[in-house]
Design a protein around this motif. Structure first.
Motif, PDB file in Angstrom:
ATOM      1  N   VAL A 116       0.696  -1.121   0.303  1.00 30.73           N
ATOM      2  CA  VAL A 116       0.184  -0.066   0.062  1.00 30.73           C
ATOM      3  C   VAL A 116       0.855   0.958   0.363  1.00 30.73           C
ATOM      4  O   VAL A 116       0.534   2.403  -0.882  1.00 30.73           O
ATOM      5  CB  VAL A 116      -0.912   0.220   1.382  1.00 30.73           C
TER       6      VAL A 116
ATOM      7  N   SER B 266       1.257   3.883  -2.945  1.00 36.25           N
ATOM      8  CA  SER B 266       1.082   5.791  -2.446  1.00 36.25           C
ATOM      9  C   SER B 266       1.983   6.245  -2.670  1.00 36.25           C
ATOM     10  O   SER B 266       1.966   7.233  -2.371  1.00 36.25           O
ATOM     11  CB  SER B 266       0.284   4.845  -1.535  1.00 36.25           C
TER      12      SER B 266
ATOM     13  N   TYR C 242       4.763   5.466  -1.009  1.00 38.52           N
ATOM     14  CA  TYR C 242       5.448   6.314  -0.301  1.00 38.52           C
ATOM     15  C   TYR C 242       7.160   5.372  -0.160  1.00 38.52           C
ATOM     16  O   TYR C 242       6.487   4.334  -0.745  1.00 38.52           O
ATOM     17  CB  TYR C 242       4.854   6.160   1.166  1.00 38.52           C
TER      18      TYR C 242
ATOM     19  N   ILE D  64       4.527   9.464   6.605  1.00 39.17           N
ATOM     20  CA  ILE D  64       3.869   9.151   5.785  1.00 39.17           C
ATOM     21  C   ILE D  64       2.435   8.705   6.547  1.00 39.17           C
ATOM     22  O   ILE D  64       2.813   8.688   8.188  1.00 39.17           O
ATOM     23  CB  ILE D  64       4.086   7.140   6.214  1.00 39.17           C
ATOM     24  N   PRO D  65       0.924   8.787   6.322  1.00 41.88           N
ATOM     25  CA  PRO D  65       0.569   9.433   7.581  1.00 41.88           C
ATOM     26  C   PRO D  65       0.081   7.346   7.725  1.00 41.88           C
ATOM     27  O   PRO D  65      -0.012   6.744   7.924  1.00 41.88           O
ATOM     28  CB  PRO D  65      -1.238   9.283   6.747  1.00 41.88           C
ATOM     29  N   GLU D  66       0.096   8.083   9.813  1.00 42.43           N
ATOM     30  CA  GLU D  66      -0.478   7.277  10.407  1.00 42.43           C
ATOM     31  C   GLU D  66      -1.284   5.902   9.750  1.00 42.43           C
ATOM     32  O   GLU D  66      -1.484   5.007  11.087  1.00 42.43           O
ATOM     33  CB  GLU D  66       0.166   7.121  11.952  1.00 42.43           C
ATOM     34  N   GLU D  67      -2.804   6.153   9.402  1.00 38.82           N
ATOM     35  CA  GLU D  67      -3.359   5.386   9.164  1.00 38.82           C
ATOM     36  C   GLU D  67      -3.394   3.645   8.515  1.00 38.82           C
ATOM     37  O   GLU D  67      -3.801   3.334   8.364  1.00 38.82           O
ATOM     38  CB  GLU D  67      -4.477   5.923   7.860  1.00 38.82           C
ATOM     39  N   VAL D  68      -1.610   4.208   8.020  1.00 44.67           N
ATOM     40  CA  VAL D  68      -1.473   2.701   7.637  1.00 44.67           C
ATOM     41  C   VAL D  68      -1.247   1.789   7.875  1.00 44.67           C
ATOM     42  O   VAL D  68      -1.655   0.466   7.897  1.00 44.67           O
ATOM     43  CB  VAL D  68      -0.224   3.256   6.579  1.00 44.67           C
TER      44      VAL D  68
ATOM     45  N   GLN E 250      -3.470   1.402  10.680  1.00 43.53           N
ATOM     46  CA  GLN E 250      -4.365   1.327  10.970  1.00 43.53           C
ATOM     47  C   GLN E 250      -5.401  -0.124   9.795  1.00 43.53           C
ATOM     48  O   GLN E 250      -5.627  -1.364   9.980  1.00 43.53           O
ATOM     49  CB  GLN E 250      -5.670   2.049  11.681  1.00 43.53           C
ATOM     50  N   ILE E 251      -4.456  -0.140   9.008  1.00 45.89           N
ATOM     51  CA  ILE E 251      -4.666  -0.350   7.647  1.00 45.89           C
ATOM     52  C   ILE E 251      -4.382  -2.117   7.643  1.00 45.89           C
ATOM     53  O   ILE E 251      -4.523  -3.262   7.603  1.00 45.89           O
ATOM     54  CB  ILE E 251      -4.517  -0.555   6.530  1.00 45.89           C
TER      55      ILE E 251
ATOM     56  N   ILE F   9      -3.438  -3.605  10.875  1.00 46.24           N
ATOM     57  CA  ILE F   9      -4.181  -3.885  11.391  1.00 46.24           C
ATOM     58  C   ILE F   9      -5.941  -4.807  10.935  1.00 46.24           C
ATOM     59  O   ILE F   9      -5.575  -5.935  11.287  1.00 46.24           O
ATOM     60  CB  ILE F   9      -3.973  -3.392  12.919  1.00 46.24           C
ATOM     61  N   ALA F  10      -6.060  -3.984  10.037  1.00 46.82           N
ATOM     62  CA  ALA F  10      -7.293  -4.939   9.978  1.00 46.82           C
ATOM     63  C   ALA F  10      -7.305  -5.890   8.436  1.00 46.82           C
ATOM     64  O   ALA F  10      -8.293  -6.836   9.072  1.00 46.82           O
ATOM     65  CB  ALA F  10      -8.287  -3.436   9.058  1.00 46.82           C
ATOM     66  N   LEU F  11      -6.004  -6.217   8.166  1.00 47.56           N
ATOM     67  CA  LEU F  11      -5.368  -6.703   7.550  1.00 47.56           C
ATOM     68  C   LEU F  11      -5.363  -8.176   8.287  1.00 47.56           C
ATOM     69  O   LEU F  11      -5.455  -9.203   7.346  1.00 47.56           O
ATOM     70  CB  LEU F  11      -4.501  -6.345   6.776  1.00 47.56           C
TER      71      LEU F  11
END
Lengths: 319, 352
Positions: B29, B33, B35, B316-320, B322-323, B325-327
């Motif tokens: 990802v 994107s 990064y 890099i946005p820290e939301e990566v 969260q992606i 963790i969801a994965l």
């Protein structure tokens, strides 16, 4: 303010809030009627809301006034594709469908927020220039009482939602595909014996549910919030799921329940300007739709029983 | 070892592979994107282990993750899916802060009382879904989700009322605080507090309830096979409610750790803390066992805290994270496919 004035005020807002719920709940009906529990509606809606806003922002110059409608199609496609993840996990990989749904919900929000940060360099997107328009229906809006209540300042998307509910009813109850869909959700082995490809039907159903939830999300973001951030959808998908259960997995029932939940949400928004209700602090009013949902599930439906094979992966040859 | 990989081995490998796959897809990802994933993961690593301050903060973050994970895992073990940990955590947080700020008592009474208040609030919040499930067969998933939103809005309203329209509560008194000069100075003045000890104690408590008590045996039995348990004379409804209440108490404790340890107060929120939902990941990865929850919490707590370093150090946005963790949840859920794959390769090896 008189009683009729309150109704003139409340009903259009209720219908506006109901439209996204109707679309998403219909998506739930497709998926669960085929036997796949779809708690992922929330995440699929988030994705739709995000794509709707993104498309609207980027293509307004190209499509002008048509942008919000084409954005709905874009959201439909992307959420439909996104739903394939849930389909693969729950149909082919025999995952626990609730767990997979939770993962999709987290993933949808995380991807949308990640992209928002990447593209806009902040926590939410810009505001869109062109929202879904509302209009007065010619002639009908002149009817006394009903006119100002139902046909004044109505969003095109709300009419679309009601049409979609009727089409869904027709597809599920009057077409061969609908018969197969229902049979796969009730008794997949019997359906398989009759030559129905169980997994194929379920894949199609989950993708349709993603597409509808995507439209629902894009309607919500393009009528209500007009931008996208972490709290844009905030439980709408779960409420649609509750509407589907409340409507007993029937498209028209789900629509009715969605309108009811729309009303509960409208009460939270409009409440502060209605006598009596305005005494309640707004914080509690915001909790109201969710309380109403629990009450509805507890009080009115009695025993809700979904499709028989709902939540069970179909494994050929096992009884 | 036999030609085929043992079952135990596969059970351990599935979560490990899920984590690796999650991190791998996370890297893809980042790459797609534009990064640099290597820089991203290095920043993540430094965010977790960079210095003693980071380590202290990481352990602090792990604390509520352990408790949230226990809450989800306990319910799972008894056949229930508690998605309401988030809401139970929020009411637990508020209740503990309220007791911590409103009473003036000696520490040896005040602190336990405030912690218990958090647990009790969480338990109460989980009681209702349990009751509805037991008496009316309403699925706990949908009710607990709704309870999350109710908790969020009601607590926000309570904070507004308490503070006279403001957006945060009073601070708790020193006598109710979990703060520790010692732990804090050990870790370069991080917010590390004694909550980690409470969390570890609760790991033991969960193990004890499930493995050493009749109640625990009954709870597990009901989760495993409702009809058989009923036939054996167990009360299904009572056990469902009890299980939700215990699970909610763990969740409420997670909130108390935030209130009495990390923040010392509470503020109104626009959205959820996310700890409750990540608790699902923690429990799943830990196979719903108390020890497993520790591993899951260490992993996800670290990832979560470490991710905060990514925007600064690698843009890099820290939301990566969260992606990722969801994965990981997604891949653990797809365990069947991973198992199938593992059995196949081990069979192939056996054939040679």
């Amino acid at each position: 303010m008189g009683f009729l004035d309150i109704l003139y005020f409340m009903v259009p807002v209720s219908i506006a809030y109901a439209a996204p719920l109707i679309f998403t709940a219909l998506g739930g009906v497709f998926s669960e009627r085929s036997g796949v529990v779809n708690i992922a509606l929330e995440g699929l809606m988030v994705m739709g809301a995000f794509i709707g806003i993104l498309f609207n922002l980027f293509f307004y110059d190209t499509f002008g006034d048509w942008t919000p409608w084409i954005a709905l199609i874009a959201a439909m496609v992307v959420s439909g594709v996104f739903a394939i993840l849930h389909a693969v996990a729950s149909i082919s990989f025999r995952a626990d469908q609730v767990v997979s749904g939770v993962a999709i919900n987290m993933l949808g929000l995380a991807i949308a927020l990640f992209l928002t940060k990447m593209i806009f360099d902040k926590g939410q997107t810009d505001f869109i220039k062109k929202a879904i328009p509302n209009f007065d229906v010619p002639f009908l809006s002149d009817i006394p009482v009903i006119g100002p209540m139902l046909f004044t300042g109505i969003y095109g998307s709300s009419i679309l939602a009601i049409v979609a509910a009727i089409i869904t009813w027709y597809v599920i109850y009057k077409t061969p595909f609908g018969l197969r869909l229902r049979s796969v959700g009730e008794h997949p082995m019997a359906a398989d014996t009759m030559g129905v490809n169980v997994n194929k039907i379920r894949y199609i159903a989950v993708i349709i549910s993603g597409a509808l939830a995507g439209i629902g999300g894009a309607i919500y973001s393009q009528t209500m919030t007009r931008d996208f951030g972490h709290a844009t959808i905030n439980g709408q998908g779960f409420m649609a799921l509750a509407a589907m259960i409340f409507g007993k997995w029937h498209p028209i029932g789900a629509m009715g329940a969605a309108i009811f939940f729309g009303f509960a949400q409208a009460l939270a928004v409009v409440g502060p300007s209605i006598p009596l209700i305005k005494e309640i602090p707004t914080g509690y009013l915001h909790a109201l739709p969710y309380v109403v949902t629990i009450l509805a599930l507890a009080g009115f439906i009695g025993k809700a029983t979904g499709p028989k094979a709902n939540g069970k992966p179909y494994i050929k040859g096992s009884r | 070892m036999s030609a085929n990989m043992s079952n135990r081995m596969i059970n351990l490998l599935v979560p490990a592979i899920a984590v690796i796959l999650g991190l791998l897809v996370g890297a893809i990802v980042m790459l797609l994107s534009g990064y640099d994933p290597v820089a991203g993961y290095i920043a993540l690593w430094h965010g977790i282990f960079g210095d003693s301050y980071a380590i202290g903060e990481t352990i602090r973050q792990i604390t509520p993750y352990i408790l949230a994970g226990l809450a989800v895992a306990f319910a799972f073990r008894t056949g229930l899916f508690n998605i309401g940990v988030e809401g139970q955590l929020i009411v637990g947080w508020f209740a503990s802060v309220y007791v911590g700020a409103a009473f003036d008592l000696p520490k040896f009474i005040h602190l336990p009382l405030a912690i218990l208040a958090g647990a009790a609030a969480g338990a109460l919040w989980a009681f209702l879904p349990g009751l509805l499930k037991a008496k009316m067969k309403i699925h706990e998933v949908i009710v607990t989700i709704m309870m999350n939103y109710i908790a969020l809005h009601v607590v926000n309203a309570l904070i507004k009322t308490w503070s006279g329209g403001g957006d945060k509560t009073d601070r708790i008194l020193e006598s109710a605080s979990l703060r520790s000069e010692f732990l804090s100075s050990l870790t370069d003045y991080s917010r590390l507090h004694y909550g980690i000890l409470v969390a570890l104690l609760m790991v033991v408590v969960m193990w004890f309830i499930l493995e050493k008590t009749t109640t625990g045996f009954e709870l597990k039995a009901v989760g495993f096979n409702e009809h058989a348990s009923e036939y054996a004379g167990m009360k299904i409804g009572k056990n469902i409610i009890l299980s939700m209440v215990i699970s909610g108490a763990f969740a409420g404790l997670a909130g108390a750790m935030e209130g009495l340890g990390t923040f010392g107060n509470m503020y109104t929120r626009g959205g959820f803390t996310g700890i409750g939902f990540d608790g699902i990941a923690v429990a799943l990865l830990g196979a719903n066992t108390p020890i497993g929850v520790i591993f899951g919490a260490v992993l996800f707590g670290s990832l979560k805290y470490g991710s905060l370093n990514m925007p600064n150090a690698a843009q890099i946005p820290e939301e990566v994270v969260q992606i990722v963790i969801a994965l990981v949840i997604f891949f653990v859920a797809c365990g069947y496919a991973i198992r199938l794959f593992l059995t196949k390769i081990s069979k192939n090896k056996g054939a040679k």
